[in-house]
Design a protein around this motif. Structure first.
Motif, short mmCIF file in Angstrom:
data_model
loop_
_atom_site.label_atom_id
_atom_site.label_comp_id
_atom_site.label_asym_id
_atom_site.label_seq_id
_atom_site.Cartn_x
_atom_site.Cartn_y
_atom_site.Cartn_z
N UNK B 238 0.35 -1.59 -0.25
CA UNK B 238 -0.10 -0.18 0.06
C UNK B 238 1.07 1.74 0.02
N UNK B 242 1.30 4.54 -2.87
CA UNK B 242 1.12 5.64 -2.52
C UNK B 242 2.23 6.61 -3.17
N UNK B 245 2.31 6.43 -7.16
CA UNK B 245 1.48 7.83 -6.94
C UNK B 245 2.29 9.25 -7.19
N UNK B 246 2.54 9.55 -5.83
CA UNK B 246 2.97 11.06 -5.94
C UNK B 246 4.19 11.14 -6.75
N UNK B 249 2.23 11.04 -10.39
CA UNK B 249 2.24 12.80 -10.53
C UNK B 249 2.88 13.69 -10.58
N UNK B 250 3.86 14.18 -9.47
CA UNK B 250 4.89 14.94 -9.69
C UNK B 250 5.95 14.92 -10.57
N UNK B 264 9.15 12.35 -3.84
CA UNK B 264 9.50 11.63 -2.35
C UNK B 264 10.16 9.79 -2.76
#
Ligand code: ATP
Ligand code: ATP
Ligand code: MG
Ligand code: MG
Lengths: 222, 298, 222, 298
Positions: B238, B242, B245-246, B249-250, B264
């Motif tokens: 999980x 996350x 995903x970031x 996204x970034x 991250x």
């Protein structure tokens, strides 16, 4: 084999056992009788170390049970076969798995274990239900599985609490015959029962409890 | 026969009590996710403040009339300072260009002037170890004494703020981290304990037929350890999700192009930590619970 | 009162009930006998709705139990008294709390409830242990508490599965007398037992099960 | 008699199963603490970015030759802009003073000059709603058209960064918040479910003697609700403690003197939310668990 010296067990209201003393020699067959609540179950529990008496001493196979350290108790119990009134079976395990457990605990080889389990299940008439979970069995069937589990490791001492309470007359006779055979092979038996037929048929020494006292001890050896 | 029996027993238990086991795994996973989110936030923010601290600079202004020799002497001396991790020399011409770029408004001013009034300077990046106000002041004093140095500039305010923010942040991390760690341990231990409570009778029966503590406990402990490890693994998945995903996204936002180290991160140690924590907690809690349940003599 | 039409219940290996049909009228007293595993308990469970038969229909007080919605079952059971082989008592509650429970569920006033509980506890000889937790009682004592709980709300129908299996001869006689009194007051009784003495003493219609079949139905009304 | 009986029954259960109940309360409290820490971090950071966003300004430079009338007209027009929440007029003299303060180094330059080359300006504080790059661009374009305005300055970079950071932060809050919320619900529901599993037989026995679903369920539901409420209250206490600790710590540091609104806050709604969440989860989970356990026909 078993010696009780002035054993008492008190609960807030009453004495379950009150100054009980007797001695059972190796190879004896003793029947424990007495009305409901007389202390029969308590007496058996004190002998296999599930209850600690408030006063008195108990020697079982020369070990002082009341003083036995917790870690020694399993080894004592392995020499005994125990049948309780509330059938203590693992309900989600099969008949075979329940009965083989004492042998697994003692590390008996698998082939030898299988043979012994089949033998005792046949003796109690339950060999055709080996793979059924004990949780779904009828009361009488569960009771017979308990007896099978108690005798599967040929114990030196057999403690049985009302082992025929849920059996019909014909099966009761069979089980009593089975116990007599085991006794003949040298196992010491202490059997608590209400059933007068069983008392007559077993024809051993009778200890009669009443409100925690031994009131009759027919054929006491001392 | 027995070790095998105990292992098989554990597997059977996992299957038979799959409801409880699932609850245990999910609880462990979610608890570790909560803890993991915090640890990752901490690590990433720490990463970020590290980057910011790298941005703090001390500017040493040099005498406009200083000779080349003096200027290189100053630089040589500065290089011996342990606080200075990097030096950049900014010549008068560079200074003028940068000023015009930074303050297009005010650069009109310069147009009316003859010559270049701006001094040459040396920009020093500081080691984070010397970032507190005192050592910085001492450092500036020392540098000021050097020949050819007119004065030393650094943003006192900015450094004070950052020092405070970092210490605030560390304090927060310790307090919240401790609470979360205690929560994690408690929740996982409790879940496993509750799931064993439902099998109290099982334990009593095994005691009755002469099973030793170890014989009874080992399957439960194996079970708890597996449960904890699977829960830890799940939380790992999980959290990885996350973070990925970031990152995506970034990266897509294009903002961090070339500054990859600000994306991250998910350190390997965290993966290891999660699974190990799950396993240890699972194992430890079942040991405690099962021996707790066996203490009663019967 | 109770009508079974071709009721069968199969398990993977065997049929616990196999095409059982009979009818019990209001006020009858029926004794169910049969060897261990014959299907006696299953038959009782089917009647109070704990098991659903695979085929066949059961009418109890003109309600089709097999088709009854789950929400209606509690109201059906309130008209019955049920004694099972494995004593279903709340072990952490006292004797009084256990026995009063059916009355609380039906909203009987506290004073009235107390009177009735004391009456039935006296009838089974357990009124002196009202405040003891049932979990610590002896097997025979627990069995008597179960009987007390089953009769406390004066049920129309009493289903009892081996209610004297853990009682001594004297107590068995007392309990049988109690059941006969209840029967005399109009309660329909269906009693499963192995105990031949109980069968003789109750002197009612006997249904004998064997491997799920009704093999004897003495005094069938149809 | 019955409502009273059910309540007393719930109380008895809480006492008899106090081990399980304690585990449930502690788990609920700790889970809510984890969630609460996150919510508070979010609220406080949001508070902080709000403060930062308030710092973003657009500077409108006025023609040095503009008359007083033109200047006041510009200000009047700017006041009608919905994006502008506050206006500050900076005269030529003020501008010079501020420049000298801000750039003591470069202010030498001004000494050699005749007159004041700096223009007058209007500083506009922006409403956070208009902080994105597009609306800001449109606003600047509009203002540029006004008579007497030479040009409009704002830090494009800083605004882009802040917009990105805020959206990054909101995204993070949604993702992590969702995960934490799901975790909280799952963990609390599971704990209560497990603690009811140990009472499966109790439920069977009550069914046997004709208890309705409601009669069986109500005490468990009361129990679960109390458990959840106490857990929520406990978490409230812990979180209050943390926030107070930080407030004291930071007040003592003296850094936030006069900027009280930057101290960590603990909104009343959060207290309410915690206790309500605990209660609702406790109530809901026990309803689900107890009816789950009763579904089996017996
Ligand atoms: N923890 C306890 N607290 C109070 N009384 C107890 C406790 N444990 C047992 N007793 C009482 O001790 C007495 C003896 O119980 P025991 O189970 O030994 O009787 P028993 O002879 O086996 O009877 P039965 O034939 O009914 O099985 C009973 O009256 C019982 O209620
Ligand atoms: N779920 C099940 N799966 C398989 N067999 C089952 C299941 N439930 C019951 N049985 C079998 O059905 C038979 C009938 O059981 P039942 O409990 O009705 O017997 P009984 O007449 O009450 O016997 P007892 O006198 O021993 O109590 C038994 O042989 C039992 O093993
Ligand atoms: Mg007994
Ligand atoms: Mg039966």
């Amino acid at each position: 084999m078993i010696q009780l010296f002035h054993v008492s067990k008190f609960y807030d209201r009453c004495a379950a056992l009150d100054d009980v003393s007797f001695r059972i020699d190796k190879g004896e067959c003793v029947i424990l009788t007495g009305p409901s609540g007389a202390g029969k179950t308590t007496l058996l529990k004190v002998i296999f170390g599930a209850e600690i008496p408030d006063t008195g001493q108990i020697l079982v196979q020369n070990r002082n049970v009341a003083r036995l350290r917790g870690r020694a108790i399993p080894y004592l119990r392995r020499t005994m076969g125990i049948v309780l009134q509330n059938f203590q079976l693992l309900p989600k395990k099969t008949v075979y798995e329940n009965v083989v457990l004492p042998l697994v605990i003692q590390g008996v080889k698998r082939r030898e274990a299988r043979k012994r389990v089949v033998d005792v299940l046949t003796a109690v008439g339950m060999d055709h239900k080996q793979t059924i979970r004990t949780g779904v069995l009828s009361a009488g069937e569960q009771q017979r599985i308990c007896i099978a589990r108690a005798i599967v490791n040929s114990p030196i001492l057999l403690l049985a609490d009302e082992p025929t309470g849920n059996l019909d007359a014909a099966l009761t006779v069979e089980i009593v015959e089975l116990l007599k055979r085991i006794h003949a092979q040298g196992t010491t038996i202490l059997l608590a029962t209400h059933n007068q037929r069983v008392v007559e048929q077993m024809s051993g020494r009778v200890i009669h409890l009443q409100a925690g006292h031994v009131v009759i001890d027919e054929g006491a050896t001392s | 026969m027995r070790p095998l029996y105990l292992l098989r027993e554990a597997m059977t238990n996992l299957r038979v009590h799959r409801g409880n086991v699932l609850i245990g795994i999910v609880t462990t996973a979610f608890t570790l996710v909560c803890f993991g989110v915090f640890v990752l936030l901490y690590l990433n923010l720490k990463n970020l403040t590290g980057t910011l601290q790298g941005d703090i600079e001390v500017v040493v202004y040099l005498d406009p009339g200083a000779s080349e020799q003096v200027m290189s002497l100053v630089q040589k001396r500065l290089r011996t300072e342990p606080a200075a991790v990097a030096l950049t020399f900014v010549s008068k011409e560079q200074a003028l260009r940068e000023f015009a770029e930074q303050f297009p408004e005010e650069s009109l001013l310069l147009e009316g002037m003859d010559g270049n009034p701006l001094p040459a300077s040396v920009v020093i990046s500081l080691s984070p170890r010397f970032l507190d106000t005192e050592s910085l002041g001492a450092f500036a004093e020392r540098v000021k004494q050097l020949p050819g140095v007119t004065h030393v500039a650094y943003s006192q305010d900015w450094i004070d703020t950052l020092t405070l923010v970092v210490s605030y942040f560390e304090l927060g991390a310790v307090v919240i981290g401790t609470i979360l760690a205690v929560s994690t341990v408690t929740i996982i231990a409790n879940t496993i304990r509750l799931s064993l409570y439902t099998r109290k009778e099982e334990i009593e029966i095994l005691r009755l037929i002469g099973a030793t503590g170890a014989f009874i406990a080992i399957p439960y402990v194996i079970e708890g350890t597996i449960l904890g490890a699977v829960g830890g693994g799940l939380s790992l998945a999980v959290l990885k999700g996350i973070v990925e995903f970031f990152r995506l996204e970034l990266s897509a936002s294009g903002w961090f192009m070339g500054v990859e180290h600000m994306l991250p991160v998910f350190p390997k140690q965290v993966s290891f930590l999660l699974v190990m924590t799950g396993m240890l907690l699972g194992c430890g809690s079942s040991v405690l619970s099962v021996f707790g349940l066996m203490k009663v003599r019967n």
